[in-house]
Every structure is written in structure tokens, then in C-alpha cells.
Design an enzyme around this catalytic site. Structure first.
Site, mmCIF file in Angstrom:
data_model
loop_
_atom_site.group_PDB
_atom_site.id
_atom_site.type_symbol
_atom_site.label_atom_id
_atom_site.label_comp_id
_atom_site.label_asym_id
_atom_site.label_seq_id
_atom_site.Cartn_x
_atom_site.Cartn_y
_atom_site.Cartn_z
ATOM 1 N N LYS A 81 24.177 38.316 46.295
ATOM 2 C CA LYS A 81 24.840 38.200 44.987
ATOM 3 C C LYS A 81 23.871 37.590 43.974
ATOM 4 O O LYS A 81 23.047 36.732 44.334
ATOM 5 C CB LYS A 81 26.087 37.317 45.165
ATOM 6 C CG LYS A 81 27.024 37.243 43.977
ATOM 7 C CD LYS A 81 28.271 36.435 44.347
ATOM 8 C CE LYS A 81 29.266 36.308 43.195
ATOM 9 N NZ LYS A 81 30.506 35.583 43.600
ATOM 10 N N SER A 156 34.877 37.852 42.531
ATOM 11 C CA SER A 156 33.754 38.115 41.656
ATOM 12 C C SER A 156 32.570 38.769 42.371
ATOM 13 O O SER A 156 31.705 39.318 41.719
ATOM 14 C CB SER A 156 33.287 36.809 41.020
ATOM 15 O OG SER A 156 32.783 35.927 42.025
ATOM 16 N N SER A 180 36.517 34.893 45.981
ATOM 17 C CA SER A 180 35.555 35.910 45.562
ATOM 18 C C SER A 180 34.800 36.639 46.667
ATOM 19 O O SER A 180 34.061 37.575 46.384
ATOM 20 C CB SER A 180 34.528 35.301 44.606
ATOM 21 O OG SER A 180 35.073 35.247 43.332
HETATM 22 N N1 GLN Z 1 39.026 34.962 40.958
HETATM 23 C C1 GLN Z 1 38.822 33.557 40.984
HETATM 24 C C2 GLN Z 1 38.369 33.079 39.630
HETATM 25 O O1 GLN Z 1 38.311 33.857 38.750
HETATM 26 C C3 GLN Z 1 37.870 33.189 42.064
HETATM 27 C C4 GLN Z 1 36.469 33.378 41.689
HETATM 28 C C5 GLN Z 1 35.514 32.999 42.782
HETATM 29 O O2 GLN Z 1 35.908 32.794 43.933
HETATM 30 N N2 GLN Z 1 34.258 32.851 42.403
HETATM 31 O O3 GLN Z 1 38.071 31.947 39.445
#
Ligand code: GLN
Length: 497
Positions: A81, A156, A180
Site C-alpha cells: 500500500k 481504504s 481497511s
Molecule cells: N473506513 C474507515 C475510515 O474511513 C477505516 C479506514 C481504515 O481502516 N484505514 O476511517
């Protein structure tokens, strides 16, 4: 050792690929070439990779073939990532503010993967600074779901999930602050593991919410994910929150039987609002576990419903503090033609951050501001403790907790972008594991019924079940997940032309 069909290496699992390379049935150079070709062919439509290190990957593959890369992942190509620092290439977090940022050092997790012999093919697209659930918040364009390009891959870490689903790499790395890794894994039909907070060093992971962030793997199956975890796990003096505990051999125990295993089911994870396929998948998983000799127990997680508000206070508060460092002076992007310092800060940040990141910074700054701190941030910390206590009590009654990863399958682009709250609610089953620091895994559990739902044109979309375990009990978590994977015998491989 697996005897693999090496005709098309991109169709192999990570372990099969590794074994074929070790047995010299296949060279690392050939495997790398096949994956790079596949990326070239499919990345323009999927947009999983933001940057590809073709020359570096080829050079490392040659090294592997010359016997200079030893280790359990020798010659295996992977993707990482774009919030993991490397002292080569750029680290952008899919943000304009870091568009030309070159990190001076490499994240411990990435270094350990390379020490184990892995070859990094490139960096994957994400929601800007890991804030989002669909990769629509990426400044370098969204990633598309390989199962159907009209649908989001989740987020994400959407690029890392899609890269595996589209066979552009046999395994990849993401980060999970509130879901994410697990949510995009579920939506793309792959395995995604969030380890215990502290299991893998966060050194070199660009911080979003430091008390929640954790690095973890994506793979086609549970054993492959275990192998990637094994390479990354363990104490790191460069991260004071990494746990100084021994790392068990995860693959050794993974195939041990699960009879007597206590599988907890919480009524809070059952809801009419869930997609019917999701409800069925959890029921089926519970039946499979019971038939395999596990004991199904009812557990209570009474504070579950406070997870979303608690997470979105803690995460935004920490984000507002962590992101203060992007001031236009350091880390790349700087506004042009400014006359004084405050204007430099505000214009650089106004131009560099996208809307969702700005929203989080404002929410977090508000929650931390004097007069509101006690009512919001401090109260959220107290509720966080209650959520953790729920899990502590539950793990006295059971070894793993079974539930849905998401409320349903992938959604269409644009479907939730106008309503941040609906987007946030998407994380309802994943955020509590981060708040409690416990490990969780999403395992493919089937496809929605193409004929009877709104996914008609989509030909069915993947869904995943989630398993959770007590802190540092990844061994049991992986074993249960592996059993489910074998019992469900659901093929997640999606041929993409
Ligand atoms: N979807 C969650 C957020 O927007 C989790 C994001 C993540 O785990 N980085 O914060």
C-alpha cells in the site's frame, strides 16, 4: 511441497508459487515477468497500482535466481500500500500533498518482507491517507473492483485487495485502522488479515490514527496470509508500541483440527439490515463449524452499537494531530506565490488535501478543542474501554467470534459519496476490533445471488465472513479461518481475461 501447474504463474497461490520457484520449476524472473505483464495489461482499467518498480523487481528476481535472496518468500512478487515508506520510489498516500514525497527510509514491515526474499512490484492506490471505504477518496483516481468495474473495491486498501483479486500479485500488504484490510478483502473476494495492535511494527507506516493503525496482508487463501504475517510479525525497537512477545509458527498449527473450538456468535452482529446473502453466509459458516466439531456459543457485546461514533471521534482526533505535520514546508508539496507563513500553511493544506481528509481534520480538531474535549474525545476513550471489556468478557466464553465483515457486497461508484454518514456506517462490523486492538480476518464466503438481487447485471459479487480472536491469538484465528475456507470450499479466483 505442492506440484504446481506453472504454465501461468499468475494463477498460482503464493505458497505454490514459492514452492515452484524453490524447486526451480519456475524462475523468479519468469514469475516477475508474468506479473508485470499482467499489471501492464489490466492496471489501466483497474487502477490498483499507482507506481510499479519494474526494473527494481526484475533486478531482485535475478538476485533470487542467483541464490542471493534466501528466505521463506524467496522470489515471491508482492504489492504494498502506498502509505508504507520505502527508500526507493515515492510514498504518496494517494494524496496531492505527498505527490512527490520520497521517504528517506523503509518501513520495518517492508524491510522484513524483503529480508524474507519478497519482491515488491509496486505501490497500490488507496483512499487518501487511508480515510475511506471505497478508494473514491484517492487523488490518483479510484480503484475498480475486478469482479465488476462499476463497483468499488472497498477501502481504504482497495488497490492492494484488487491487485490480488485480479491476479496482479499473489499477496499484498495494506493497513487497517477501522476495517481497511478486512472490508476491501470481503468486497474483492480475497483473504484480509488485521493482526493484533502491536503484532507488526508500524515504523514507516504513514500515521492516520496511531492507536488504531495496524499493517496486515491480503492473499488468495489463509495459509498464504499466514506466511506474509509470519515474515512481518515481531518486536521492533523502532516502534515502542510493537509487542515484545515471541512470534509462534503460524503455518505449523494452521491445519490442526478445530473440534472443541468455541465459536462465539453475538446477537449484535445479526441484523435485518444486512444483505440476505450475508446473513446466510454467517449461518452457513456457523453450521460448518458445528459439523466440524466446534461448539457454538452465544455471546453478548452490548457496547457494539457505540463503535461507529467512538471510532469516528478517536480516529479523527488522532488524524487531526498526525496530519498537522503537512505544512507545505516539509514533505513535498508547497503552495506557490505565498507572501507569509500562515498563508503558506493554509494554502498548501487547502490545495494538498482532499475533501474527506479536510472533513476528518475539522471533526478531530473540534473533538479535541477545549470545552469539547471532555464531552467528545474523553468520553469516546471511556466508551472504547467498555468495548474492549465486552471482548475481554466474550473471550472467556469463546475462542473466536464469527460474524459478517460488512453489511453487504460492494456498492456502485458514487452511491455513498454524497452522504459521509452512510459511508461511515459501512464500517460497523470492523471498527470495534481496532478499538479493542484484537486481530480479525475476513475470509471469502460466497457470492451474492446474481439472479435475485440488484447485483443482477454484476453476475454476483463476493462477500466475506469475519472471525475475531483474543489479542495475540492469531494462531487460533488463522486455524479457524483455514478450517472454514476448507469446509466452505468456495473458489474465489476470478479469471480476468
Ligand atoms: N473506513 C474507515 C475510515 O474511513 C477505516 C479506514 C481504515 O481502516 N484505514 O476511517
Amino acid at each position: 511441497m505442492t506440484t504446481a501447474n506453472t504454465a501461468d504463474p499468475t494463477q498460482l497461490t503464493l505458497v505454490a508459487l514459492r514452492d515452484a520457484i524453490t524447486a526451480k520449476q519456475l524462475s523468479a524472473a519468469e514469475a516477475t515477468r508474468c506479473y508485470l505483464d499482467r499489471i501492464e495489461r489490466h492496471n489501466p482499467s483497474i487502477n490498483a497500482f499507482h507506481e510499479v518498480y519494474a526494473d527494481r523487481a526484475r533486478a531482485r528476481a535475478d538476485h533470487a535466481d542467483a541464490g542471493k535472496l534466501a528466505g521463506p518468500l524467496a522470489g515471491v512478487p508482492i504489492a504494498i500500500k502506498d502509505n508504507l515508506c520505502t527508500d526507493w520510489g515515492r510514498t504518496t498516500c494517494s494524496s496531492r500533498i505527498l505527490e512527490n514525497f520520497r521517504a528517506p527510509y523503509t518501513a520495518t514491515a517492508v524491510r522484513r518482507l524483503e529480508d524474507a526474499g519478497a519482491i515488491v512490484l509496486g505501490k497500490t492506490v488507496m483512499d487518501e491517507f487511508a480515510m475511506g471505504s471505497s478508494t473514491e477518496n484517492s487523488a490518483v483516481g479510484p480503484t475498480r473492483n475486478p469482479w465488476n468495474p462499476a463497483y468499488v473495491p472497498g477501502g481504504s486498501s482497495g488497490g492492494s485487495a484488487a491487485a490480488v483479486a485480479a491476479n496482479m500479485c499473489p499477496g499484498s500488504i495494506g493497513s487497517d485502522t477501522g476495517g481497511s484490510i478486512r472490508q476491501p478483502a470481503a468486497l474483492c473476494g480475497v483473504v484480509g488479515l488485521k493482526p493484533t495492535y502491536g503484532r507488526i511494527s508500524r515504523y514507516g507506516l504513514v500515521a492516520f490514527a496511531s492507536s488504531l493503525d495496524q499493517i496486515g496482508p491480503f492473499a488468495h487463501n489463509v495459509t498464504d496470509a499466514a506466511l506474509l504475517l509470519q515474515a512481518m510479525a515481531g518486536h521492533d525497537p523502532l516502534d515502542s508500541t510493537s509487542a515484545n512477545l515471541p512470534v509462534p509458527d503460524y503455518t505449523e498449527q494452521i491445519d490442526q483440527p478445530i473440534d472443541g473450538l468455541r465459536v462465539g456468535i453475538a446477537k449484535q452482529f445479526v441484523s435485518d439490515a444486512n444483505h440476505p446473502a450475508m446473513t446466510q453466509a454467517v449461518e452457513r459458516a456457523s453450521a460448518l463449524f458445528r459439523d466440524a466439531g466446534a461448539e457454538i456459543v452465544s455471546i453478548d457485546l452490548p457496547h457494539t452499537k457505540y463503535g461507529i461514533p467512538t471510532y469516528y471521534l478517536v480516529a479523527t482526533a488522532e488524524a487531526s494531530s498526525n496530519l498537522a505535520r503537512y505544512d507545505g514546508v516539509r514533505y513535498g508539496r508547497r503552495a506557490e506565490g505565498v507572501r507569509e507563513l500562515v498563508e503558506l500553511y493554509s494554502r498548501s493544506r487547502a490545495e494538498g488535501f482532499g475533501d474527506e481528509v479536510k472533513r476528518r481534520i475539522m471533526l478531530g480538531t473540534y473533538a479535541l478543542s477545549s470545552g469539547y474535549y471532555d464531552a467528545y474525545y474523553l468520553r469516546a476513550l471511556k466508551v472504547r474501554r467498555l468495548i474492549k471489556n465486552d471482548f475481554d468478557a466474550a473471550f472467556k466464553q469463546c475462542d473466536v467470534i464469527l460474524g459478517p465483515t460488512t453489511t453487504g457486497p460492494a456498492f456502485r461508484f458514487g452511491e455513498k459519496t454524497d452522504d459521509p454518514l452512510t459511508m461511515y456506517l459501512n464500517d460497523i462490523y470492523t471498527v470495534n476490533a481496532n478499538l479493542a486492538g484484537i486481530p480479525g480476518i475476513s475470509v471469502p464466503a460466497g457470492l451474492t445471488d446474481a439472479a435475485s438481487s440488484s447485483e443482477a447485471q454484476a453476475g454476483g459479487l463476493p462477500i466475506g465472513i469475519q472471525l475475531l480472536a483474543a489479542p495475540f491469538d492469531e494462531g487460533t484465528l488463522l486455524r479457524a479461518a483455514r478450517q472454514f475456507e476448507q469446509l466452505a470450499a468456495f473458489s474465489t479466483r476470478k479469471a480476468l481475461g
